[in-house]
Design an enzyme around this catalytic site. Sequence first.
Site, PDB file in Angstrom:
ATOM      1  N   ARG A 236      -5.253  -6.345 -10.935  1.00 46.38           N
ATOM      2  CA  ARG A 236      -6.263  -6.982 -10.069  1.00 46.38           C
ATOM      3  C   ARG A 236      -7.546  -6.161 -10.155  1.00 46.38           C
ATOM      4  NH1 ARG A 236      -4.906  -6.197  -4.125  1.00 46.38           N
ATOM      5  NH2 ARG A 236      -3.471  -7.947  -4.358  1.00 46.38           N
TER       6      ARG A 236
ATOM      7  N   ASP B 288      -1.668  -2.264  -4.151  1.00 48.62           N
ATOM      8  CA  ASP B 288      -3.077  -2.210  -3.740  1.00 48.62           C
ATOM      9  C   ASP B 288      -3.643  -0.823  -4.028  1.00 48.62           C
ATOM     10  OD1 ASP B 288      -2.871  -4.760  -2.733  1.00 48.62           O
ATOM     11  OD2 ASP B 288      -2.911  -4.177  -0.628  1.00 48.62           O
ATOM     12  N   MET B 289      -4.966  -0.758  -4.216  1.00 49.17           N
ATOM     13  CA  MET B 289      -5.580   0.558  -4.392  1.00 49.17           C
ATOM     14  C   MET B 289      -6.274   0.964  -3.102  1.00 49.17           C
ATOM     15  SD  MET B 289      -5.783   3.138  -6.190  1.00 49.17           S
ATOM     16  CE  MET B 289      -5.375   2.831  -7.902  1.00 49.17           C
TER      17      MET B 289
ATOM     18  N   THR C  91     -12.486 -11.510  -5.940  1.00 49.01           N
ATOM     19  CA  THR C  91     -13.860 -11.426  -5.441  1.00 49.01           C
ATOM     20  C   THR C  91     -14.262 -12.734  -4.780  1.00 49.01           C
ATOM     21  OG1 THR C  91     -16.160 -10.990  -6.074  1.00 49.01           O
ATOM     22  CG2 THR C  91     -14.837 -12.194  -7.672  1.00 49.01           C
ATOM     23  N   HIS C  92     -15.251 -12.624  -3.855  1.00 45.88           N
ATOM     24  CA  HIS C  92     -15.870 -13.833  -3.298  1.00 45.88           C
ATOM     25  C   HIS C  92     -17.330 -13.886  -3.702  1.00 45.88           C
ATOM     26  CE1 HIS C  92     -13.014 -11.858  -0.574  1.00 45.88           C
ATOM     27  NE2 HIS C  92     -12.427 -13.026  -0.578  1.00 45.88           N
TER      28      HIS C  92
ATOM     29  N   LYS D  91     -13.970  -5.049  -6.070  1.00 44.48           N
ATOM     30  CA  LYS D  91     -15.111  -4.110  -6.019  1.00 44.48           C
ATOM     31  C   LYS D  91     -14.700  -2.783  -5.391  1.00 44.48           C
ATOM     32  CE  LYS D  91     -18.961  -7.382  -5.656  1.00 44.48           C
ATOM     33  NZ  LYS D  91     -19.974  -7.938  -4.741  1.00 44.48           N
ATOM     34  N   GLY D  92     -13.847  -2.839  -4.353  1.00 41.63           N
ATOM     35  CA  GLY D  92     -13.468  -1.629  -3.613  1.00 41.63           C
ATOM     36  C   GLY D  92     -14.010  -1.703  -2.206  1.00 41.63           C
TER      37      GLY D  92
ATOM     38  N   LYS E  72       0.871  -1.183   0.000  1.00 45.86           N
ATOM     39  CA  LYS E  72       0.000   0.000   0.000  1.00 45.86           C
ATOM     40  C   LYS E  72       0.906   1.231   0.000  1.00 45.86           C
ATOM     41  CE  LYS E  72      -4.166  -1.838   2.042  1.00 45.86           C
ATOM     42  NZ  LYS E  72      -3.740  -3.240   1.920  1.00 45.86           N
TER      43      LYS E  72
ATOM     44  N   ARG F  44      -9.520  -0.306  11.871  1.00 48.10           N
ATOM     45  CA  ARG F  44      -9.869   0.551  10.732  1.00 48.10           C
ATOM     46  C   ARG F  44     -10.845  -0.161   9.799  1.00 48.10           C
ATOM     47  NH1 ARG F  44      -5.019   3.227  10.350  1.00 48.10           N
ATOM     48  NH2 ARG F  44      -4.097   1.371   9.461  1.00 48.10           N
ATOM     49  N   ARG F  45     -10.537  -1.450   9.513  1.00 52.28           N
ATOM     50  CA  ARG F  45     -11.412  -2.225   8.622  1.00 52.28           C
ATOM     51  C   ARG F  45     -12.814  -2.327   9.207  1.00 52.28           C
ATOM     52  NH1 ARG F  45      -7.605  -2.497   5.169  1.00 52.28           N
ATOM     53  NH2 ARG F  45      -8.454  -0.426   4.931  1.00 52.28           N
TER      54      ARG F  45
HETATM   55  C1  LIG Z   1      -7.403 -10.613  -3.198  1.00 54.55           C
HETATM   56  C2  LIG Z   1      -8.158  -9.356  -2.882  1.00 54.55           C
HETATM   57  C3  LIG Z   1      -7.487  -8.152  -2.904  1.00 54.55           C
HETATM   58  C4  LIG Z   1      -8.178  -6.967  -2.634  1.00 54.55           C
HETATM   59  N1  LIG Z   1      -7.523  -5.765  -2.762  1.00 54.55           N
HETATM   60  C5  LIG Z   1      -8.214  -4.619  -2.608  1.00 54.55           C
HETATM   61  C6  LIG Z   1      -7.610  -3.355  -2.869  1.00 54.55           C
HETATM   62  O1  LIG Z   1      -6.437  -3.247  -3.268  1.00 54.55           O
HETATM   63  N2  LIG Z   1      -8.375  -2.241  -2.671  1.00 54.55           N
HETATM   64  C7  LIG Z   1      -9.682  -2.308  -2.259  1.00 54.55           C
HETATM   65  O2  LIG Z   1     -10.321  -1.264  -2.145  1.00 54.55           O
HETATM   66  N3  LIG Z   1     -10.259  -3.501  -1.993  1.00 54.55           N
HETATM   67  C8  LIG Z   1      -9.569  -4.641  -2.169  1.00 54.55           C
HETATM   68  N4  LIG Z   1     -10.192  -5.846  -1.933  1.00 54.55           N
HETATM   69  C9  LIG Z   1     -11.509  -5.875  -1.254  1.00 54.55           C
HETATM   70  C10 LIG Z   1     -12.633  -5.817  -2.266  1.00 54.55           C
HETATM   71  O3  LIG Z   1     -12.649  -4.542  -2.841  1.00 54.55           O
HETATM   72  C11 LIG Z   1     -13.989  -6.084  -1.602  1.00 54.55           C
HETATM   73  O4  LIG Z   1     -14.235  -5.147  -0.605  1.00 54.55           O
HETATM   74  C12 LIG Z   1     -14.132  -7.453  -0.970  1.00 54.55           C
HETATM   75  O5  LIG Z   1     -13.497  -8.438  -1.735  1.00 54.55           O
HETATM   76  C13 LIG Z   1     -15.613  -7.839  -0.859  1.00 54.55           C
HETATM   77  O6  LIG Z   1     -16.191  -7.852  -2.141  1.00 54.55           O
HETATM   78  P1  LIG Z   1     -16.621  -9.201  -2.888  1.00 54.55           P
HETATM   79  O7  LIG Z   1     -16.314  -9.007  -4.346  1.00 54.55           O
HETATM   80  O8  LIG Z   1     -15.968 -10.346  -2.263  1.00 54.55           O
HETATM   81  O9  LIG Z   1     -18.189  -9.220  -2.801  1.00 54.55           O
HETATM   82  P2  LIG Z   1     -19.162  -9.167  -1.542  1.00 54.55           P
HETATM   83  O10 LIG Z   1     -20.524  -9.168  -2.143  1.00 54.55           O
HETATM   84  O11 LIG Z   1     -18.806  -8.064  -0.625  1.00 54.55           O
HETATM   85  O12 LIG Z   1     -18.875 -10.532  -0.810  1.00 54.55           O
HETATM   86  C14 LIG Z   1     -19.390 -11.759  -1.274  1.00 54.55           C
HETATM   87  C15 LIG Z   1     -19.440 -12.698  -0.092  1.00 54.55           C
HETATM   88  O13 LIG Z   1     -18.107 -12.952   0.359  1.00 54.55           O
HETATM   89  C16 LIG Z   1     -18.052 -12.975   1.778  1.00 54.55           C
HETATM   90  N5  LIG Z   1     -17.142 -11.923   2.246  1.00 54.55           N
HETATM   91  C17 LIG Z   1     -16.661 -10.908   1.507  1.00 54.55           C
HETATM   92  N6  LIG Z   1     -15.787 -10.154   2.226  1.00 54.55           N
HETATM   93  C18 LIG Z   1     -15.738 -10.724   3.457  1.00 54.55           C
HETATM   94  C19 LIG Z   1     -15.019 -10.448   4.654  1.00 54.55           C
HETATM   95  N7  LIG Z   1     -14.158  -9.422   4.745  1.00 54.55           N
HETATM   96  N8  LIG Z   1     -15.213 -11.264   5.722  1.00 54.55           N
HETATM   97  C20 LIG Z   1     -16.044 -12.322   5.641  1.00 54.55           C
HETATM   98  N9  LIG Z   1     -16.739 -12.645   4.526  1.00 54.55           N
HETATM   99  C21 LIG Z   1     -16.603 -11.856   3.463  1.00 54.55           C
HETATM  100  C22 LIG Z   1     -19.470 -12.805   2.279  1.00 54.55           C
HETATM  101  O14 LIG Z   1     -20.016 -14.094   2.438  1.00 54.55           O
HETATM  102  C23 LIG Z   1     -20.160 -12.111   1.133  1.00 54.55           C
HETATM  103  O15 LIG Z   1     -21.510 -12.367   1.085  1.00 54.55           O
HETATM  104  C24 LIG Z   1      -9.541  -7.028  -2.257  1.00 54.55           C
HETATM  105  C25 LIG Z   1     -10.205  -8.253  -2.240  1.00 54.55           C
HETATM  106  C26 LIG Z   1      -9.552  -9.396  -2.561  1.00 54.55           C
HETATM  107  C27 LIG Z   1     -10.301 -10.689  -2.583  1.00 54.55           C
END
Ligand SMILES: Cc1cc2nc3c(=O)[nH]c(=O)nc-3n(C[C@H](O)[C@H](O)[C@H](O)COP(=O)(O)OP(=O)(O)OC[C@H]3O[C@@H](n4cnc5c(N)ncnc54)[C@H](O)[C@@H]3O)c2cc1C
Length: 302
Positions: free
Chosen positions: A176, A125-126, A218-219, A179-180, A91, A280-281
């Site tokens: 990468r 990272d962003m 993404t998840h 979503k943010g 970061k 913070r998170r």
């Molecule tokens: C490898 C990786 C790198 C990332 N890097 C950045 C970055 O550089 N900058 C940035 O702004 N964001 C980053 N993110 C975070 C990303 O922007 C999202 O905030 C985060 O991934 C949740 O979005 P989602 O696409 O998983 O969808 P969501 O709809 O938010 O999540 C889908 C499902 O995943 C599960 N889930 C998601 N997040 C969590 C959690 N924290 N704890 C428990 N369960 C969870 C839940 O079951 C949820 O219903 C990163 C994410 C990943 C996976």
Amino acid sequence: MSALDRLVTLSIPMVPKPIVRRISARYIAGETLDDAIRVVSDLNRAGAMATLDVLGEDVFERKQCTETVDDYLRVLDAIVAKKLDCNISIKATAFGLKLDLGFCHENIERLLRAAHERGIFVRIDMEDSSVTTVTFDLFRKFRERFPKIGPVMQAYLRRSLTDAHELLKLAPLNIRLCKGIYKEKPDVAFQDREVVRKSYANILEVLMRAGAYVGIATHDESCVYEGLRIADALALPREAYEFQMLLGVLPNLRKTLIDGGHRLRVYVPFGRHWYAYSRRRLNENPAIAGYVFKALLSANVQ
Ligand SMILES: Cc1cc2nc3c(=O)[nH]c(=O)nc-3n(C[C@H](O)[C@H](O)[C@H](O)COP(=O)(O)OP(=O)(O)OC[C@H]3O[C@@H](n4cnc5c(N)ncnc54)[C@H](O)[C@@H]3O)c2cc1C
């Protein structure tokens, strides 16, 4: 934000440190490099790649910034020594981006040179939208001298589709897409979950069609599906993209993708600043606040 999430978010400053540790233990490898190496080795054995993140951001002390460089240098040496399938995520604000841009560039350059010598990829990272432009500038500044570097794009930002077209001019691009995670104002970022999903799918298609190597971070099953659909439609080989997930989140989905033969990388944060990071998170993301609430409940019933 639901009323319950709002209530939980407001009460976060009162959450005792051991509870925060308990919640974050699932998402953070530990305090030390040994902890991180152990987690990455396990992931590698399970067929996943990893990216290591030394926790820390928004640093305003020079000493702490140079310590971050030193921490990462030790990470690079460990990756080589233990032959890990692992790269690093950094970061820019941990290297002094909000303190002194020139100093930040010096710190990052020192790290990039060391990573370059060891053949290790560096992901930038962003962070929040106040640093989007300077963070992309950083990537542009260093990419020719240190080609194993890649930016992150956030699908919730209104500017991202335009940024995607601009970045694609810098081929080959390893990017990468997530979503943010930061709380952003409506004029900067889409607020509607479905619109963010559409934006994610659209940008993903633009990037993959243009030949970028995308880390599909993404998840969300809907976004994972889009990744699979686009890769199939373009008949992309498995080496042309990878999925990325956070440590501790949906390990079953992670396993499904690995079993399906897809490349998958797990983001592994670790370090002594775990407490500030977790707080913070928790403050930033009300969805995570929900997990606090559950953990508090289970802590009370045990
Ligand atoms: C490898 C990786 C790198 C990332 N890097 C950045 C970055 O550089 N900058 C940035 O702004 N964001 C980053 N993110 C975070 C990303 O922007 C999202 O905030 C985060 O991934 C949740 O979005 P989602 O696409 O998983 O969808 P969501 O709809 O938010 O999540 C889908 C499902 O995943 C599960 N889930 C998601 N997040 C969590 C959690 N924290 N704890 C428990 N369960 C969870 C839940 O079951 C949820 O219903 C990163 C994410 C990943 C996976």
